[in-house]
Design an enzyme around this catalytic site. Structure first.
Site, PDB file in Angstrom:
ATOM      1  N   GLY A   7     -14.525  27.662  -1.593  1.00 31.38           N
ATOM      2  CA  GLY A   7     -13.416  28.550  -1.921  1.00 31.38           C
ATOM      3  C   GLY A   7     -12.217  28.188  -1.069  1.00 31.38           C
ATOM      4  N   GLY A   9      -8.914  29.035  -1.751  1.00 34.84           N
ATOM      5  CA  GLY A   9      -7.760  29.819  -2.169  1.00 34.84           C
ATOM      6  C   GLY A   9      -6.945  30.283  -0.975  1.00 34.84           C
ATOM      7  N   ARG A  10      -6.253  31.400  -1.143  1.00 30.49           N
ATOM      8  CA  ARG A  10      -5.361  31.885  -0.073  1.00 30.49           C
ATOM      9  C   ARG A  10      -6.106  32.142   1.230  1.00 30.49           C
ATOM     10  NH1 ARG A  10      -2.411  36.858  -2.829  1.00 30.49           N
ATOM     11  NH2 ARG A  10      -4.541  37.074  -3.630  1.00 30.49           N
ATOM     12  N   ASP A  30     -13.871  23.624  -4.085  1.00 34.06           N
ATOM     13  CA  ASP A  30     -13.364  24.678  -4.944  1.00 34.06           C
ATOM     14  C   ASP A  30     -13.462  24.163  -6.374  1.00 34.06           C
ATOM     15  OD1 ASP A  30     -11.248  27.295  -4.444  1.00 34.06           O
ATOM     16  OD2 ASP A  30     -11.290  26.397  -6.454  1.00 34.06           O
ATOM     17  N   ASN A  95     -15.744  39.931   0.092  1.00 37.35           N
ATOM     18  CA  ASN A  95     -15.879  41.386   0.091  1.00 37.35           C
ATOM     19  C   ASN A  95     -17.050  41.840  -0.782  1.00 37.35           C
ATOM     20  OD1 ASN A  95     -13.743  41.987   1.827  1.00 37.35           O
ATOM     21  ND2 ASN A  95     -12.240  41.980   0.175  1.00 37.35           N
ATOM     22  N   SER A 121     -11.073  40.263   7.711  1.00 34.07           N
ATOM     23  CA  SER A 121      -9.768  40.880   7.508  1.00 34.07           C
ATOM     24  C   SER A 121      -8.702  40.007   8.154  1.00 34.07           C
ATOM     25  CB  SER A 121      -9.740  42.292   8.116  1.00 34.07           C
ATOM     26  OG  SER A 121      -8.478  42.904   7.924  1.00 34.07           O
ATOM     27  N   LYS A 173     -16.951  46.279   6.873  1.00 35.71           N
ATOM     28  CA  LYS A 173     -15.695  45.885   6.234  1.00 35.71           C
ATOM     29  C   LYS A 173     -15.350  46.815   5.074  1.00 35.71           C
ATOM     30  CE  LYS A 173     -12.176  43.151   5.264  1.00 35.71           C
ATOM     31  NZ  LYS A 173     -11.882  43.272   3.852  1.00 35.71           N
ATOM     32  N   ASN A 177     -11.851  48.895   4.801  1.00 44.70           N
ATOM     33  CA  ASN A 177     -10.909  48.898   3.690  1.00 44.70           C
ATOM     34  C   ASN A 177     -10.648  50.313   3.171  1.00 44.70           C
ATOM     35  OD1 ASN A 177     -11.038  46.131   3.972  1.00 44.70           O
ATOM     36  ND2 ASN A 177     -11.091  45.751   1.772  1.00 44.70           N
ATOM     37  N   GLU A 180      -8.119  51.674   5.398  1.00 48.33           N
ATOM     38  CA  GLU A 180      -6.858  51.017   5.041  1.00 48.33           C
ATOM     39  C   GLU A 180      -6.174  51.744   3.884  1.00 48.33           C
ATOM     40  OE1 GLU A 180      -6.417  46.998   2.739  1.00 48.33           O
ATOM     41  OE2 GLU A 180      -6.810  46.540   4.851  1.00 48.33           O
ATOM     42  N   TYR A 181      -6.954  52.173   2.880  1.00 47.29           N
ATOM     43  CA  TYR A 181      -6.393  52.920   1.747  1.00 47.29           C
ATOM     44  C   TYR A 181      -5.663  54.168   2.252  1.00 47.29           C
ATOM     45  CZ  TYR A 181      -8.945  50.432  -2.002  1.00 47.29           C
ATOM     46  OH  TYR A 181      -9.406  49.508  -2.896  1.00 47.29           O
TER      47      TYR A 181
END
Length: 301
Positions: A7, A9-10, A30, A95, A121, A173, A177, A180-181
């Site tokens: 993976g 990605g970002r 990837d 996640n 995170s 985690k 999160n 965090e919400y």
């Protein structure tokens, strides 16, 4: 040390780069050719298959997954089960739901493969600032990967740690999160109240900057909020639609199962769902009710 990153990605790409800068040998994979090209453009080493990635790593192998939770993670774990061997470590840094993690760990245990769940995170800032990592799994396997965690963390002795047995990293985690919400919702509502007090003509970016220093509500999230308000004070061009990755839902469901009251996190989740209803039937029905019992005017579309 040698590690495979699945993976690119970002998140995965930046984590691979942070490891490369720290002197680790990272082999990346990837399914997207563009993602592989972006990694090789950073002087990274990329392969075109999971088989090739495992073949490039010395035994005992260390492989890190940064792929979307759910079906993709499940398929990746299933494929790696036949490629990895006894004593190898597979880290899931995505996640995933902790119950899925427990099931996958049990499936790999028979093959002698250590499954480590790492709640990660840091987002797009992790490359520069480091990542916060909540790690669950066998203590020996985690200790063996200590140089990897120390390189990814904000500092070798800060921002990461083994929180318990396998599953505990993703569970921690998940709750992270959910918190965090609630924090995000509180900031958003507070700044909305400030903006609607039009007679004061408040500069929201200025207020955010003031709060950043010495205030009891200062935080990195407030720092990011201040930056967003500086770039776009009126939020022009941004649709009032807030997505969710699922972890807030899992946190609320777990709170219900545990008989723990979590009203702030629960309401923050509901508000995200509320933001997506562009043609709210419930709001129309509320207006109709007011008209029925009180004769209040109904506003036409």
């Amino acid at each position: 040390m040698d590690i495979g990153m699945i993976g690119l990605g970002r998140m995965g790409g930046n984590m691979a780069e942070r490891l490369r800068r720290a002197g680790h040998h990272v082999v990346g994979f990837d399914p997207s050719p563009k993602a592989r090209e972006a990694w090789t453009g950073r002087d990274g080493e990329a392969v075109a298959s999971l088989d090739a990635l495992v073949g490039q790593l010395p035994s005992p192998r260390a492989v890190w997954m940064m792929v979307p939770a759910g079906e993709i993670t499940g398929k990746t774990v299933a494929a790696l089960k036949s490629l990895l061997g006894r004593g190898d470590v597979l880290v899931d840094g995505g996640n995933a739901h902790y119950k899925d993690t427990l099931q996958r760990a049990a499936e790999l245990q028979g093959a002698g493969i250590h499954y480590v769940d790492c709640g990660t995170s840091g987002g797009v800032w992790g490359l520069a600032e480091g990542y916060s990592m909540m790690v669950g799994g066998d203590s020996g396997a985690i200790e063996r990967l200590r140089p990897i965690f120390e390189a990814l963390a904000p500092a070798p002795d800060k921002g990461w740690g083994r929180v318990g047995e396998v599953g505990s990293g993703h569970f921690t985690k998940m709750v992270h999160n959910g918190i965090e919400y609630g924090l995000m919702q509180a900031y958003a509502e507070g700044f909305s109240v400030l903006r609607h007090k039009q007679e004061f003509n408040l500069d929201l970016h200025q207020v955010a900057e003031i709060w950043r220093e010495g205030s009891v509500v200062r935080s990195w999230l407030l720092d990011l909020t201040a930056d967003a308000l500086k770039k776009n004070p009126s939020m022009d061009g941004i649709a009032p639609y807030v997505a969710d990755s699922g972890e807030g839902r899992w946190t609320v469901a777990e709170a219900i199962d545990l008989n723990v009251a979590a009203p702030v996190i629960s309401l923050a989740l509901i508000e995200r769902l509320r933001s997506r209803d562009t043609d709210s039937f419930s709001d129309k029905l509320l207006a109709a009710m007011r008209n029925q019992f009180g004769g209040h005017a109904v506003k036409s579309e």
